[in-house]
Enzyme design. Structure first.
Site, PDB file in Angstrom:
ATOM      1  N   THR A  91       8.207 -16.136  -1.854  1.00 21.25           N
ATOM      2  CA  THR A  91       8.667 -15.750  -3.275  1.00 21.25           C
ATOM      3  C   THR A  91       8.439 -14.211  -3.701  1.00 21.25           C
ATOM      4  O   THR A  91       8.649 -14.068  -4.764  1.00 21.25           O
ATOM      5  CB  THR A  91       8.227 -16.833  -4.363  1.00 21.25           C
ATOM      6  OG1 THR A  91       6.890 -16.408  -4.521  1.00 21.25           O
ATOM      7  CG2 THR A  91       8.534 -18.341  -4.099  1.00 21.25           C
ATOM      8  N   GLY A 125       2.624  -6.951   0.564  1.00 19.17           N
ATOM      9  CA  GLY A 125       2.536  -8.148  -0.120  1.00 19.17           C
ATOM     10  C   GLY A 125       1.096  -8.687   0.340  1.00 19.17           C
ATOM     11  O   GLY A 125       0.174  -8.130   0.617  1.00 19.17           O
ATOM     12  N   VAL A 126       1.020 -10.169   0.508  1.00 22.11           N
ATOM     13  CA  VAL A 126      -0.216 -10.608   0.724  1.00 22.11           C
ATOM     14  C   VAL A 126      -0.465 -10.690   2.048  1.00 22.11           C
ATOM     15  O   VAL A 126      -1.579 -10.289   2.692  1.00 22.11           O
ATOM     16  CB  VAL A 126      -0.074 -12.354   0.325  1.00 22.11           C
ATOM     17  CG1 VAL A 126       0.949 -13.069   1.380  1.00 22.11           C
ATOM     18  CG2 VAL A 126      -1.584 -12.872   0.476  1.00 22.11           C
ATOM     19  N   ASP A 127       0.370 -10.287   3.035  1.00 20.71           N
ATOM     20  CA  ASP A 127       0.063  -9.977   4.508  1.00 20.71           C
ATOM     21  C   ASP A 127      -0.323  -8.563   4.853  1.00 20.71           C
ATOM     22  O   ASP A 127      -1.638  -8.782   5.337  1.00 20.71           O
ATOM     23  CB  ASP A 127       1.604  -9.833   5.153  1.00 20.71           C
ATOM     24  CG  ASP A 127       1.732  -9.827   6.600  1.00 20.71           C
ATOM     25  OD1 ASP A 127       0.427  -9.902   7.320  1.00 20.71           O
ATOM     26  OD2 ASP A 127       2.714  -9.485   7.114  1.00 20.71           O
ATOM     27  N   ASN A 142       5.628 -12.021   8.454  1.00 14.99           N
ATOM     28  CA  ASN A 142       7.060 -11.843   9.167  1.00 14.99           C
ATOM     29  C   ASN A 142       6.995 -12.297  10.436  1.00 14.99           C
ATOM     30  O   ASN A 142       5.919 -12.425  11.194  1.00 14.99           O
ATOM     31  CB  ASN A 142       7.651 -10.467   8.898  1.00 14.99           C
ATOM     32  CG  ASN A 142       6.719  -9.506   9.521  1.00 14.99           C
ATOM     33  OD1 ASN A 142       6.567  -9.420  10.825  1.00 14.99           O
ATOM     34  ND2 ASN A 142       6.253  -8.594   8.688  1.00 14.99           N
ATOM     35  N   TYR A 187      10.802 -11.928  -0.012  1.00 15.69           N
ATOM     36  CA  TYR A 187      11.707 -12.408   0.620  1.00 15.69           C
ATOM     37  C   TYR A 187      12.479 -13.289  -0.379  1.00 15.69           C
ATOM     38  O   TYR A 187      13.441 -14.127  -0.081  1.00 15.69           O
ATOM     39  CB  TYR A 187      11.090 -13.522   1.602  1.00 15.69           C
ATOM     40  CG  TYR A 187      10.730 -12.932   2.932  1.00 15.69           C
ATOM     41  CD1 TYR A 187      11.003 -11.544   3.157  1.00 15.69           C
ATOM     42  CD2 TYR A 187      10.155 -13.805   4.031  1.00 15.69           C
ATOM     43  CE1 TYR A 187      10.693 -11.153   4.488  1.00 15.69           C
ATOM     44  CE2 TYR A 187       9.841 -13.202   5.320  1.00 15.69           C
ATOM     45  CZ  TYR A 187       9.932 -12.051   5.387  1.00 15.69           C
ATOM     46  OH  TYR A 187       9.691 -11.187   6.764  1.00 15.69           O
TER      47      TYR A 187
HETATM   48  N1  AR6 Z   1      -3.160 -13.337  -2.909  1.00 10.01           N
HETATM   49  C1  AR6 Z   1      -2.322 -14.342  -3.133  1.00 10.01           C
HETATM   50  N2  AR6 Z   1      -1.161 -14.133  -3.383  1.00 10.01           N
HETATM   51  C2  AR6 Z   1      -0.621 -12.980  -3.354  1.00 10.01           C
HETATM   52  C3  AR6 Z   1      -1.605 -11.784  -2.868  1.00 10.01           C
HETATM   53  C4  AR6 Z   1      -2.927 -11.920  -2.403  1.00 10.01           C
HETATM   54  N3  AR6 Z   1      -3.898 -10.921  -2.469  1.00 10.01           N
HETATM   55  N4  AR6 Z   1      -0.726 -10.465  -2.755  1.00 10.01           N
HETATM   56  C5  AR6 Z   1       0.461 -10.900  -3.203  1.00 10.01           C
HETATM   57  N5  AR6 Z   1       0.620 -12.359  -3.415  1.00 10.01           N
HETATM   58  P1  AR6 Z   1       4.942 -11.639  -0.513  1.00 10.01           P
HETATM   59  P2  AR6 Z   1       6.777 -13.132   1.108  1.00 10.01           P
HETATM   60  C6  AR6 Z   1       1.786 -13.270  -3.918  1.00 10.01           C
HETATM   61  O1  AR6 Z   1       5.897 -10.631  -0.657  1.00 10.01           O
HETATM   62  O2  AR6 Z   1       7.916 -13.070  -0.110  1.00 10.01           O
HETATM   63  C7  AR6 Z   1       5.325  -8.873   3.953  1.00 10.01           C
HETATM   64  O3  AR6 Z   1       5.701  -7.460   3.976  1.00 10.01           O
HETATM   65  C8  AR6 Z   1       2.861 -12.616  -4.294  1.00 10.01           C
HETATM   66  O4  AR6 Z   1       2.808 -12.413  -5.712  1.00 10.01           O
HETATM   67  O5  AR6 Z   1       3.652 -11.309   0.142  1.00 10.01           O
HETATM   68  O6  AR6 Z   1       6.908 -14.352   2.041  1.00 10.01           O
HETATM   69  C9  AR6 Z   1       5.536  -9.737   5.008  1.00 10.01           C
HETATM   70  O7  AR6 Z   1       5.186  -8.922   6.169  1.00 10.01           O
HETATM   71  C10 AR6 Z   1       3.948 -13.466  -4.216  1.00 10.01           C
HETATM   72  O8  AR6 Z   1       3.943 -14.602  -5.334  1.00 10.01           O
HETATM   73  O9  AR6 Z   1       5.396 -12.452   0.850  1.00 10.01           O
HETATM   74  C11 AR6 Z   1       6.823 -10.032   5.159  1.00 10.01           C
HETATM   75  O10 AR6 Z   1       7.585  -9.066   5.732  1.00 10.01           O
HETATM   76  C12 AR6 Z   1       3.454 -14.331  -2.906  1.00 10.01           C
HETATM   77  O11 AR6 Z   1       2.317 -13.695  -2.451  1.00 10.01           O
HETATM   78  C13 AR6 Z   1       7.272 -10.465   3.888  1.00 10.01           C
HETATM   79  O12 AR6 Z   1       6.536  -9.527   3.014  1.00 10.01           O
HETATM   80  C14 AR6 Z   1       4.503 -13.865  -1.560  1.00 10.01           C
HETATM   81  O13 AR6 Z   1       5.011 -12.540  -1.724  1.00 10.01           O
HETATM   82  C15 AR6 Z   1       6.988 -11.680   3.286  1.00 10.01           C
HETATM   83  O14 AR6 Z   1       7.453 -11.892   2.063  1.00 10.01           O
END
Ligand code: AR6
Length: 171
Positions: free
Chosen positions: A117, A31-33, A23, A120
């Site tokens: 995805t 999530g991944v972050d 973010n 967000y």
């Molecule tokens: N490895 C690979 N992909 C992953 C992992 C992992 N370990 N964990 C989750 N994903 P998101 P966004 C996938 O929500 O939509 C955070 O709070 C997940 O299944 O992580 O860009 C940040 O700080 C999905 O397909 O990211 C921001 O505030 C993809 O990663 C916000 O979320 C992205 O999901 C960003 O939202």
């Protein structure tokens, strides 16, 4: 430049750089972050604090600390607001910014998660199409980057990126 799509956990992926779907604060989240920060250790947050955030669609690089990756490239993707707020252009800009930053840092291998995805809510099929289009467009101008991998966390995400790649190859 090679391009592959796999299912897995990006925090366990060995590459010169992995991308973080961050973010704009760059101070961590879910999530991944969250997974990247947990796996990298507290030094990652310390370095991120010194970056003073990042605009949506841009990217900033840090060390990878305890991760198998040497670098983490942090990019805040757009929050989906229905498509009328420039979301598609901003998502394309995320992929381009990350790839350029990887080149500037001499990276040969780069891995992306599916930016925007998750939390967000960017529509998956559309996001996959944009990601694949930008990565393939970068391929002929890549100098140091030899391999890009999309690391999809679940089967549905992997299937969407594979479909987008098939579609792009037929064009
Ligand atoms: N490895 C690979 N992909 C992953 C992992 C992992 N370990 N964990 C989750 N994903 P998101 P966004 C996938 O929500 O939509 C955070 O709070 C997940 O299944 O992580 O860009 C940040 O700080 C999905 O397909 O990211 C921001 O505030 C993809 O990663 C916000 O979320 C992205 O999901 C960003 O939202």
């Amino acid at each position: 430049m090679e391009f592959s799509i796999i299912q897995g956990d990006i925090t366990a992926f060995t590459a010169d750089a992995i991308v973080n779907a961050a973010n704009t604060s760059l101070l961590g989240g879910g999530g991944v972050d969250g997974a990247i920060h947990r796996a990298a250790g507290p030094e990652l947050l310390e370095e991120c604090r010194r970056l003073h955030g990042c605009e949506t669609g841009k990217a900033k690089i840090t060390s990878g600390y305890r991760l198998p990756a040497n670098y983490v490239i942090h990019t805040p993707g757009p929050v989906w607001h229905g498509g009328g707020a420039g979301e598609e252009g901003l998502l394309a800009s995320c992929y381009r910014s990350c790839l350029h930053l990887a080149e500037e840092n001499g990276c040969r291998t780069v891995a992306f998660p599916s930016i925007s995805t998750g939390v967000y809510r960017f529509p998956l099929e559309c996001a996959a199409y944009i990601a694949v289009r930008e990565i393939l467009a970068f391929s002929p101008i890549a100098k140091t980057v030899q391999s890009v991998t999309m690391v999809c966390f679940d089967e549905r995400t992997k299937a969407a990126y594979e479909a987008a790649l098939r579609h792009a190859q037929q064009e």
